[in-house]
Design an enzyme around this catalytic site. Sequence first.
Site, PDB file in Angstrom:
ATOM      1  N   HIS A 513       0.849  -1.432   0.283  1.00  0.00           N
ATOM      2  CA  HIS A 513      -0.065  -0.356   0.082  1.00  0.00           C
ATOM      3  C   HIS A 513       0.466   1.705   0.077  1.00  0.00           C
ATOM      4  O   HIS A 513       0.708   2.744  -0.276  1.00  0.00           O
ATOM      5  CB  HIS A 513      -1.303   0.058   1.336  1.00  0.00           C
ATOM      6  CG  HIS A 513      -2.170   0.887   1.023  1.00  0.00           C
ATOM      7  ND1 HIS A 513      -2.329   2.322  -0.016  1.00  0.00           N
ATOM      8  CD2 HIS A 513      -3.313   0.014   1.377  1.00  0.00           C
ATOM      9  CE1 HIS A 513      -3.981   1.897   0.229  1.00  0.00           C
ATOM     10  NE2 HIS A 513      -4.293   1.611   0.546  1.00  0.00           N
ATOM     11  N   ASP A 517      -2.190   1.429  -4.628  1.00  0.00           N
ATOM     12  CA  ASP A 517      -3.001   2.371  -4.118  1.00  0.00           C
ATOM     13  C   ASP A 517      -3.760   1.935  -4.260  1.00  0.00           C
ATOM     14  O   ASP A 517      -3.562   1.029  -5.415  1.00  0.00           O
ATOM     15  CB  ASP A 517      -3.461   4.169  -4.353  1.00  0.00           C
ATOM     16  CG  ASP A 517      -2.899   5.030  -3.650  1.00  0.00           C
ATOM     17  OD1 ASP A 517      -1.691   4.773  -2.082  1.00  0.00           O
ATOM     18  OD2 ASP A 517      -2.039   6.030  -3.770  1.00  0.00           O
TER      19      ASP A 517
END
Length: 540
Positions: A513, A517
């Site tokens: 992450h 995204d």
Amino acid sequence: MAYASRILLNHSKKLKDVSTLLRREQAASVRHFSSTKRASLSREDASSARLGFSPVERITRCSTDIVPVSISFATTRTTLSSTVGRPRLGHEFSCSMQSVRGFSSGSDLPPHQEIGMPSLSPTMTEGNIAKWLKKEGDKVAPGEVLCEVETDKATVEMECMEEGFLAKIVKAEGSKEIQVGEVIAITVEDEEDIGKFKDYTPSSTADATPPKEEPAPPPPKEEKVEQASPPPEPKTSKPSPPPSGDRVFASPLARKLAEDNNVPLSSIKGTGPEGRIVKADIEDYLASGGKEATAKQSKVTHSKVPALDYVDIPHSQIRKVTASRLAFSKQTIPHYYLTVDACVDKLMGLRSQLNSFQEASGGKRISVNDLVVKAAALALRKVPQCNSSWTDDYIRQFKNVNINVAVQTENGLYVPVVKDADKKGLSTIGEEVRLLAQKAKENSLKPEDYEGGTFTVSNLGGPFGIKQFCAVVNPPQAAILAVGSAEKRVVPGNGPDEFNFASYMPVTLSCDHRVVDGAIGAEWLKAFKGYIENPESMLL
């Protein structure tokens, strides 16, 4: 006239000695090395040091008096440079080799080379000697394989860099956990010098042993602490605490007798003052057959805990590295997972057509995994944000699309790489994957076969029938694709009462992450699904 003739005679003698002086200069620069460290001699100092000795004496003393040496080592590729103070030439000598080089530090040993454990991969810190291909006394030449080294990724052949003779094998075949740079063998230039290294111990090994003896002094401090512990015992005298319901009171003699006969005090009722158990109570219990009952009870108790039968399997190098890298990944990388089902009916139809062409032309069959690798590579080219890695200062986005393919072997998990997969055809990808998988099973992968990957594909569906799973990101990459098995499902048809059958393959994308995204990961899966459900677009 007489004066002029004397001058000519002197000059002719000097010219006559020129060849001798040149030979002496050449002899003085013979490669002799020393472990002493001195500043480089000036030309005048070297010339004065050379005077007063015969050529043979100068060659002998060159290793200790005239030739200063400075040695520098690197981790991945060791470079040895030595500046030789030459009176006339003033040149520098340098050479490069994969292993650590050491030289004779004692006057009783001839010049030799200490060959160290090389660093054969960027993550390698230690290695194992899998097999020696040369024996002590064998002649070695540049390019010949000395031994096979088991690294953290594969078994790699270690080649000899210079000509000579293998005088001693310091680390025998099967030696494990040898640190990078640690001496594994000794080579010499002359065959007559081999016997002089029969009982030779490398200086690095000798230096490493004394520090282990230094931690010996601390035990006396521990003994003092243990000697100070007896005084608190009188404080815990048995009569002092107040009686409690769980505590059993017994005389010291009764306790000793009960302990010798394995009699539980809790099963005896005391007849002494305030219910205290005395010696007579233990003797009455034993006389009434309590001893047999206690013995039977102990046997039953021990039989309830059978001994476990097990085998300890030592860690292999690949297992150690896999464990450390995956633990690092789960501890430092914030994972998240995206799953999608892709219809593979058109993909299977295209594969059948391509395989018919392959069989007709004598080529190898194309697998579903080859099509998955190609689709993943094209999706990375369309969504390059997933083809990246995280650093503390920036996100590095790669222009090359190199796909690692997970391969399970008896030795452990390997991830060989197919480089520039987005630019290669399906048959080329299939050939490379088969070749790399075979080399992985034979434990013969080279560093260039598994380094440089930017994305990983792990397929447990085809070979194992796993429906769906979540893979662990392979650092420093930012994503990995987990492919499950295709299965037929009932899907709605065009009409209200109509239904059809279709095959769907679930895939799960694990993302870092910090780099990818959620929306970017979803966009990549959308592109990948488009290539799988419309495989003709991969051929454009």
